[in-house]
Enzyme design. Structure first.
Site, short mmCIF file in Angstrom:
data_model
loop_
_atom_site.label_atom_id
_atom_site.label_comp_id
_atom_site.label_asym_id
_atom_site.label_seq_id
_atom_site.Cartn_x
_atom_site.Cartn_y
_atom_site.Cartn_z
N GLU A 97 -2.23 1.29 4.55
CA GLU A 97 -3.07 2.20 3.77
C GLU A 97 -2.96 3.63 4.29
O GLU A 97 -2.91 4.59 3.51
CB GLU A 97 -4.54 1.76 3.83
CG GLU A 97 -4.84 0.49 3.05
CD GLU A 97 -4.77 -0.76 3.90
OE1 GLU A 97 -5.41 -1.75 3.55
OE2 GLU A 97 -4.06 -0.73 4.94
N ASP B 21 -6.90 -14.36 0.72
CA ASP B 21 -7.91 -13.65 1.49
C ASP B 21 -8.76 -12.74 0.61
O ASP B 21 -8.34 -12.32 -0.47
CB ASP B 21 -7.26 -12.81 2.58
CG ASP B 21 -6.30 -11.76 2.03
OD1 ASP B 21 -5.45 -12.14 1.21
OD2 ASP B 21 -6.43 -10.58 2.38
N GLU B 22 -9.94 -12.45 1.07
CA GLU B 22 -10.80 -11.41 0.52
C GLU B 22 -10.88 -11.46 -1.01
O GLU B 22 -10.60 -10.49 -1.70
CB GLU B 22 -10.33 -10.03 0.99
CG GLU B 22 -10.39 -9.85 2.50
CD GLU B 22 -9.89 -8.51 2.97
OE1 GLU B 22 -10.41 -7.98 3.98
OE2 GLU B 22 -8.95 -7.97 2.33
N ASP C 143 -2.56 -1.20 12.78
CA ASP C 143 -3.06 -0.02 12.06
C ASP C 143 -4.35 0.50 12.67
O ASP C 143 -4.80 1.60 12.33
CB ASP C 143 -3.26 -0.34 10.58
CG ASP C 143 -4.23 -1.49 10.36
OD1 ASP C 143 -4.06 -2.53 11.02
OD2 ASP C 143 -5.13 -1.36 9.51
N ARG D 12 0.84 -1.20 0.00
CA ARG D 12 0.00 0.00 0.00
C ARG D 12 0.87 1.25 0.00
O ARG D 12 0.66 2.17 -0.78
CB ARG D 12 -0.92 -0.02 1.21
CG ARG D 12 -2.23 -0.77 1.00
CD ARG D 12 -2.04 -2.17 0.41
NE ARG D 12 -3.30 -2.88 0.27
CZ ARG D 12 -3.79 -3.70 1.18
NH1 ARG D 12 -3.13 -3.94 2.31
NH2 ARG D 12 -4.94 -4.31 0.96
N TRP E 284 -0.67 -2.87 8.61
CA TRP E 284 -1.14 -2.49 7.28
C TRP E 284 -0.89 -1.01 7.08
O TRP E 284 -0.98 -0.22 8.03
CB TRP E 284 -2.62 -2.84 7.11
CG TRP E 284 -2.90 -4.29 7.28
CD1 TRP E 284 -3.43 -4.92 8.37
CD2 TRP E 284 -2.64 -5.33 6.33
NE1 TRP E 284 -3.53 -6.27 8.15
CE2 TRP E 284 -3.04 -6.55 6.91
CE3 TRP E 284 -2.10 -5.33 5.04
CZ2 TRP E 284 -2.93 -7.77 6.26
CZ3 TRP E 284 -1.98 -6.55 4.38
CH2 TRP E 284 -2.41 -7.76 4.98
N ASP F 54 -0.18 -6.43 -3.84
CA ASP F 54 -1.60 -6.21 -3.57
C ASP F 54 -2.19 -5.44 -4.74
O ASP F 54 -1.51 -5.19 -5.75
CB ASP F 54 -1.81 -5.47 -2.24
CG ASP F 54 -3.05 -5.96 -1.52
OD1 ASP F 54 -4.16 -5.75 -2.05
OD2 ASP F 54 -2.93 -6.55 -0.43
N HIS G 143 -6.87 -9.57 -4.64
CA HIS G 143 -5.87 -8.56 -4.30
C HIS G 143 -4.74 -8.55 -5.34
O HIS G 143 -3.55 -8.49 -5.00
CB HIS G 143 -5.28 -8.80 -2.90
CG HIS G 143 -6.20 -8.38 -1.79
ND1 HIS G 143 -6.53 -7.06 -1.57
CD2 HIS G 143 -6.85 -9.10 -0.83
CE1 HIS G 143 -7.36 -6.99 -0.51
NE2 HIS G 143 -7.58 -8.22 -0.06
#
Length: 536
Positions: free
Chosen positions: A445, A301-302, A395, A139, A443, A168, A239
């Protein structure tokens, strides 16, 4: 304890004073540790610290100690550090430094300082073999110099595993020579979202960067000298928008996309063609050449399945593969990567979504959505690394104060993090043996610089490190008192940690919206996410 209590002196009393006559010695297997210790002591003290057959500081190995255990004995004549392996001796050296004044961590000569070590005997060993931190550089890219600095801070806290999140939707950070566009195109985005809301604006500023393979070899070797294993992570099959920007043919639609500039979960995912599997096994071949880690992360994931469900060609692939629904495709794809890693003598490492399908016997699960994944994995015979978001996602905001910079999710205070225990109460002793340990996840971001990472990580990472190292009951008040002494070490190292009173003026982000949640909201959300795991 990781951060020493106020010292109780050994029976001999007194102290060892380091002066111009101080020498060091070690056996043949400990040359690297000896060199590291000389380099750690010399800048602030200015002492030559030459090797000698019978040194003032003596390093050795002992058969009666565990692999990472150490015994440190200090008398007025000598400091002796022995360990079960070189790693144990290294941790004993870290303890020795902590017995010196905090100024020992400064990088130039400290004039007028008396360098004295109290006479003491310490015998210690860690509770868990996996004591980690996950660092997201996808990120926001972290330059090599700052990754090396982060490894030094991990070593100070006797953390031994860096889970390195390298790819990602927002960036691909690892040079892959057979697929150069992954970094040429995927390593850069034209702007970044500022804030955590869906309507948050972009900053209009290009961002990117990547590590060359020579950079990675240097980082991995630097970590190994500090007894830290670097576990790389290459995300799939979700991702992956940065990879799709470089090679659109990997996607379900095959249409051009840009490296994503937003936070969250992109709906663009990999297709399930054999050519895409071959692409990612080729990536993993280069990853394995660079990283000697037993574990290789593949994400998992996700991964939203909307594109698979809507795509005619994916429906054809389902029939070809003998699968009955798009829900099975993720497990199929990861199973192919798992087989490739297993054939090379490695182990797949993935987030707890990988439990939604069948796993190979060697797969290791990172349980992040609370501890449901840890319980399910251990009961199914899989090794586990615990990293529950409600305890060790660093985070997340650190208090309810509106001054917290870009406040995300629930507040995780120092006290909350100190309560982390990687072993779920529901497990039997045999099942609990599958818990390798735990890690904190950082993380980025909303951490666009190493200074921001400092603020998020410290001192909460100190609490995680002690939770993973220490056995027995914990006393937060006692920890808080010892932490006061430890912060002087972080000051000497230049770590811009969060102070107990809250963020300093330059650590705030006024006017940048966050996305706070209550614990009840977060608990309900996570329960929905893991419902299919808990039912298996």
């Amino acid at each position: 304890m990781l951060i020493p209590r106020p010292l109780s002196f050994g029976a001999s009393g007194g102290e060892l004073v380091l002066d111009h006559d101080t020498t060091v010695s070690a056996g043949d297997q400990l040359g690297g540790v000896l060199t590291w210790l000389q380099q750690a002591l010399r800048p602030a003290t200015g002492l030559r610290l030459p090797p000698a057959e019978a040194g003032t500081i003596v390093l050795g190995l002992a058969d009666d100690l565990g692999p990472e255990a150490y015994r440190l004995t200090v008398t007025p004549d000598r400091a002796t550090i022995v360990g079960g392996t070189a790693a144990g001796v290294f941790y004993g050296c870290q303890a020795l430094l902590q017995l010196l004044p905090p100024q020992i961590y400064r990088r130039s000569l400290v004039a007028g300082q008396r360098w004295a070590i109290p006479a003491v005997r310490i015998e210690d060993e860690p509770r868990f073999g996996w004591r980690g931190a996950m660092l997201d550089v996808a990120r926001h890219f972290m330059p090599k110099h700052d990754v090396l600095r982060f490894l030094d801070l991990m070593a100070l806290h006797r953390l031994n595993t860096l889970h390195w999140h390298l790819t990602d939707d927002q960036g691909w950070r690892l040079e892959i020579t057979r697929y150069p566009r992954l970094t040429e195109v995927g390593g850069w985005r034209h702007e970044s979202q500022v804030g955590a809301t869906r309507t948050a604006p972009g900053d209009g500023r290009p961002h990117g960067g990547f590590y060359t393979q020579d950079d990675v070899r240097e980082i991995v070797a630097y970590a190994a000298e500090r007894f830290i294993t670097v576990v790389p992570e290459i995300e799939s099959p979700g991702h992956v928008q940065a990879a799709l920007a470089a090679y659109p043919e990997l996607g379900v639609t095959g249409q051009p996309v840009q490296v994503w500039t937003r936070w969250g979960i992109s709906t663009d995912i990999l297709n399930v063609e054999e050519s895409t599997v071959d692409f990612f096994t080729g990536v993993l071949d280069e990853v394995m050449d660079l990283f000697p880690s037993r574990w290789i992360g593949v994400g998992g994931d996700e991964c939203p399945r909307d594109q698979w469900k809507a795509d005619e060609r994916t429906g054809e692939r389902l029939a070809e593969l003998g699968l009955t629904g798009a829900e099975q495709l993720q497990a199929w794809f990861l199973g192919r990567l798992d087989a490739h890693l297993t054939a090379a003598g490695r182990r797949l490492f993935g987030w707890d979504e990988i439990l939604e399908g069948d796993l190979g016997p060697g797969a290791t699960v990172a349980s992040w959505r609370g501890m449901t994944g840890a319980v399910a994995a251990a009961r199914r015979g899989h090794d586990v690394v615990a990293c529950p978001d409600d305890l060790v996602y660093l985070d997340y905001r650190q208090s309810e104060s509106p001054d917290e910079p870009i406040p995300v999710a629930i507040p995780l205070t120092l006290r909350d993090v100190y309560a982390f225990d990687p072993v779920p109460e529901q497990l039997t002793p045999d099942q609990a043996r599958h818990v390798l340990g735990g890690q904190a996840n950082i993380w980025t971001e909303h951490a666009d610089s190493p200074r921001a990472v400092d603020y998020l990580a410290f001192p909460r990472l100190c609490a995680v490190a002690e939770a993973l190292w220490s056995t027995g009951d914990r006393d937060f008040t006692d920890f808080e008192t010892r932490l006061g002494h430890h912060l002087a070490r972080l000051d000497a190292l230049g770590v811009e940690y969060r102070h107990a009173g809250g963020p300093l003026p330059w650590q705030k982000r006024p006017g940048v919206p966050g996305r706070p949640q209550t614990r009840q909201e977060r608990t309900l959300h996570i329960a929905q996410l893991v419902a299919n795991i808990s039912q298996r």
